[in-house]
Design a protein around this motif. Structure first.
Motif, mmCIF file in Angstrom:
data_model
loop_
_atom_site.group_PDB
_atom_site.id
_atom_site.type_symbol
_atom_site.label_atom_id
_atom_site.label_comp_id
_atom_site.label_asym_id
_atom_site.label_seq_id
_atom_site.Cartn_x
_atom_site.Cartn_y
_atom_site.Cartn_z
ATOM 1 N N MET A 1 6.599 16.767 -13.229
ATOM 2 C CA MET A 1 5.495 15.816 -13.188
ATOM 3 C C MET A 1 5.782 14.683 -14.174
ATOM 4 N N SER A 2 5.626 13.483 -13.731
ATOM 5 C CA SER A 2 5.846 12.310 -14.584
ATOM 6 C C SER A 2 4.753 12.207 -15.637
ATOM 7 N N ARG A 3 5.141 11.662 -16.773
ATOM 8 C CA ARG A 3 4.132 11.368 -17.793
ATOM 9 C C ARG A 3 4.107 9.862 -18.025
ATOM 10 N N GLN A 4 2.911 9.371 -18.265
ATOM 11 C CA GLN A 4 2.714 7.951 -18.527
ATOM 12 C C GLN A 4 2.487 7.766 -20.015
ATOM 13 N N LEU A 5 3.111 6.723 -20.570
ATOM 14 C CA LEU A 5 3.030 6.470 -22.009
ATOM 15 C C LEU A 5 2.631 5.028 -22.265
ATOM 16 N N MET A 6 2.000 4.804 -23.397
ATOM 17 C CA MET A 6 1.792 3.458 -23.921
ATOM 18 C C MET A 6 2.525 3.432 -25.256
ATOM 19 N N ILE A 7 3.587 2.643 -25.331
ATOM 20 C CA ILE A 7 4.491 2.635 -26.481
ATOM 21 C C ILE A 7 4.217 1.396 -27.332
ATOM 22 N N PRO A 8 3.913 1.581 -28.623
ATOM 23 C CA PRO A 8 3.692 0.421 -29.498
ATOM 24 C C PRO A 8 4.958 -0.429 -29.607
ATOM 25 N N ALA A 9 4.758 -1.758 -29.539
ATOM 26 C CA ALA A 9 5.883 -2.694 -29.631
ATOM 27 C C ALA A 9 5.389 -3.961 -30.319
ATOM 28 N N ALA A 10 5.631 -4.067 -31.609
ATOM 29 C CA ALA A 10 5.214 -5.242 -32.390
ATOM 30 C C ALA A 10 3.727 -5.488 -32.173
ATOM 31 N N ASP A 11 3.362 -6.595 -31.504
ATOM 32 C CA ASP A 11 1.955 -6.951 -31.330
ATOM 33 C C ASP A 11 1.384 -6.522 -29.978
ATOM 34 N N THR A 12 2.026 -5.573 -29.295
ATOM 35 C CA THR A 12 1.575 -5.169 -27.966
ATOM 36 C C THR A 12 1.889 -3.701 -27.720
ATOM 37 N N ARG A 13 1.695 -3.279 -26.482
ATOM 38 C CA ARG A 13 2.050 -1.925 -26.066
ATOM 39 C C ARG A 13 2.726 -1.997 -24.712
ATOM 40 N N LEU A 14 3.723 -1.137 -24.537
ATOM 41 C CA LEU A 14 4.503 -1.111 -23.301
ATOM 42 C C LEU A 14 4.130 0.115 -22.483
ATOM 43 N N TYR A 15 3.844 -0.110 -21.230
ATOM 44 C CA TYR A 15 3.558 0.987 -20.312
ATOM 45 C C TYR A 15 4.878 1.555 -19.807
ATOM 46 N N ALA A 16 5.028 2.878 -19.888
ATOM 47 C CA ALA A 16 6.258 3.540 -19.443
ATOM 48 C C ALA A 16 5.927 4.768 -18.611
ATOM 49 N N VAL A 17 6.856 5.105 -17.721
ATOM 50 C CA VAL A 17 6.756 6.314 -16.906
ATOM 51 C C VAL A 17 8.037 7.115 -17.137
ATOM 52 N N ASP A 18 7.868 8.364 -17.532
ATOM 53 C CA ASP A 18 8.977 9.260 -17.860
ATOM 54 C C ASP A 18 8.911 10.443 -16.897
ATOM 55 N N ALA A 19 9.923 10.574 -16.040
ATOM 56 C CA ALA A 19 9.943 11.653 -15.053
ATOM 57 C C ALA A 19 11.063 12.642 -15.380
ATOM 58 N N PRO A 20 10.770 13.923 -15.313
ATOM 59 C CA PRO A 20 11.776 14.929 -15.659
ATOM 60 C C PRO A 20 12.921 14.969 -14.662
ATOM 61 N N GLY A 21 14.030 15.511 -15.130
ATOM 62 C CA GLY A 21 15.215 15.675 -14.285
ATOM 63 C C GLY A 21 16.408 15.986 -15.148
ATOM 64 N N GLY A 22 17.560 15.986 -14.540
ATOM 65 C CA GLY A 22 18.796 16.332 -15.229
ATOM 66 C C GLY A 22 19.351 15.194 -16.062
ATOM 67 N N THR A 23 20.521 15.469 -16.629
ATOM 68 C CA THR A 23 21.190 14.482 -17.464
ATOM 69 C C THR A 23 22.360 13.884 -16.697
ATOM 70 N N PRO A 24 22.754 12.684 -17.036
ATOM 71 C CA PRO A 24 22.207 11.843 -18.087
ATOM 72 C C PRO A 24 20.885 11.214 -17.642
ATOM 73 N N ALA A 25 20.078 10.843 -18.614
ATOM 74 C CA ALA A 25 18.839 10.137 -18.311
ATOM 75 C C ALA A 25 19.170 8.713 -17.871
ATOM 76 N N LEU A 26 18.349 8.184 -16.968
ATOM 77 C CA LEU A 26 18.496 6.817 -16.488
ATOM 78 C C LEU A 26 17.309 6.004 -16.990
ATOM 79 N N LEU A 27 17.572 4.885 -17.639
ATOM 80 C CA LEU A 27 16.519 3.988 -18.110
ATOM 81 C C LEU A 27 16.578 2.721 -17.267
ATOM 82 N N PHE A 28 15.535 2.474 -16.489
ATOM 83 C CA PHE A 28 15.478 1.352 -15.559
ATOM 84 C C PHE A 28 14.850 0.132 -16.214
ATOM 85 N N LEU A 29 15.511 -1.019 -16.065
ATOM 86 C CA LEU A 29 15.054 -2.280 -16.650
ATOM 87 C C LEU A 29 14.841 -3.274 -15.518
ATOM 88 N N SER A 30 13.610 -3.715 -15.360
ATOM 89 C CA SER A 30 13.225 -4.562 -14.238
ATOM 90 C C SER A 30 13.669 -6.005 -14.400
#
Length: 121
Positions: free
Chosen positions: A1-30
């Protein structure tokens, strides 16, 4: 099950979705105006084979606005997402503007990146 996060970043917050799975992890940049939704079809096709993390850049999707939209801030945000999710040496998958910031992050932090997949950079 994916988890949704709000990550502090300087003067804002970043919305992230982290889904479980194997390695290596993939970080997607839009792309410049993209959101986590742009990667949904790709994530579904991976079917949990890899852990996937994606996030909305500042002022995109569910992330907050900011006074700083510099490339430096975008690069720093990658590190913030890596730290907040605890992924180790992810493969950065960048599309368009995401490919540009992926290369810059990898050049500045080569020990923290497992590889790059660059699409239409």
């Amino acid at each position: 099950m994916s988890r949704q996060l709000m990550i502090p970043a300087a003067d804002t917050r970043l919305y992230a979705v982290d889904a479980p799975g194997g390695t290596p992890a993939l970080l997607f940049l839009s792309g410049g105006f993209g959101t986590v939704q742009n990667w949904s079809r790709v994530i579904r096709s991976l079917d949990g084979e890899y852990r996937t993390v994606r996030f909305d850049a500042r002022a995109r999707g569910k992330s907050g606005t900011s006074a700083d939209y510099s490339v430096r801030a975008a690069v720093d945000d990658i590190g913030r997402v890596i730290d907040a999710t605890g992924i180790e040496r992810p493969i950065l998958v960048g599309w368009s503007h995401g490919a540009t910031v992926a290369v810059r992050y990898a050049a500045q932090h080569p020990g923290r990146v497992g590889g790059l997949v660059l699409i239409d950079g």
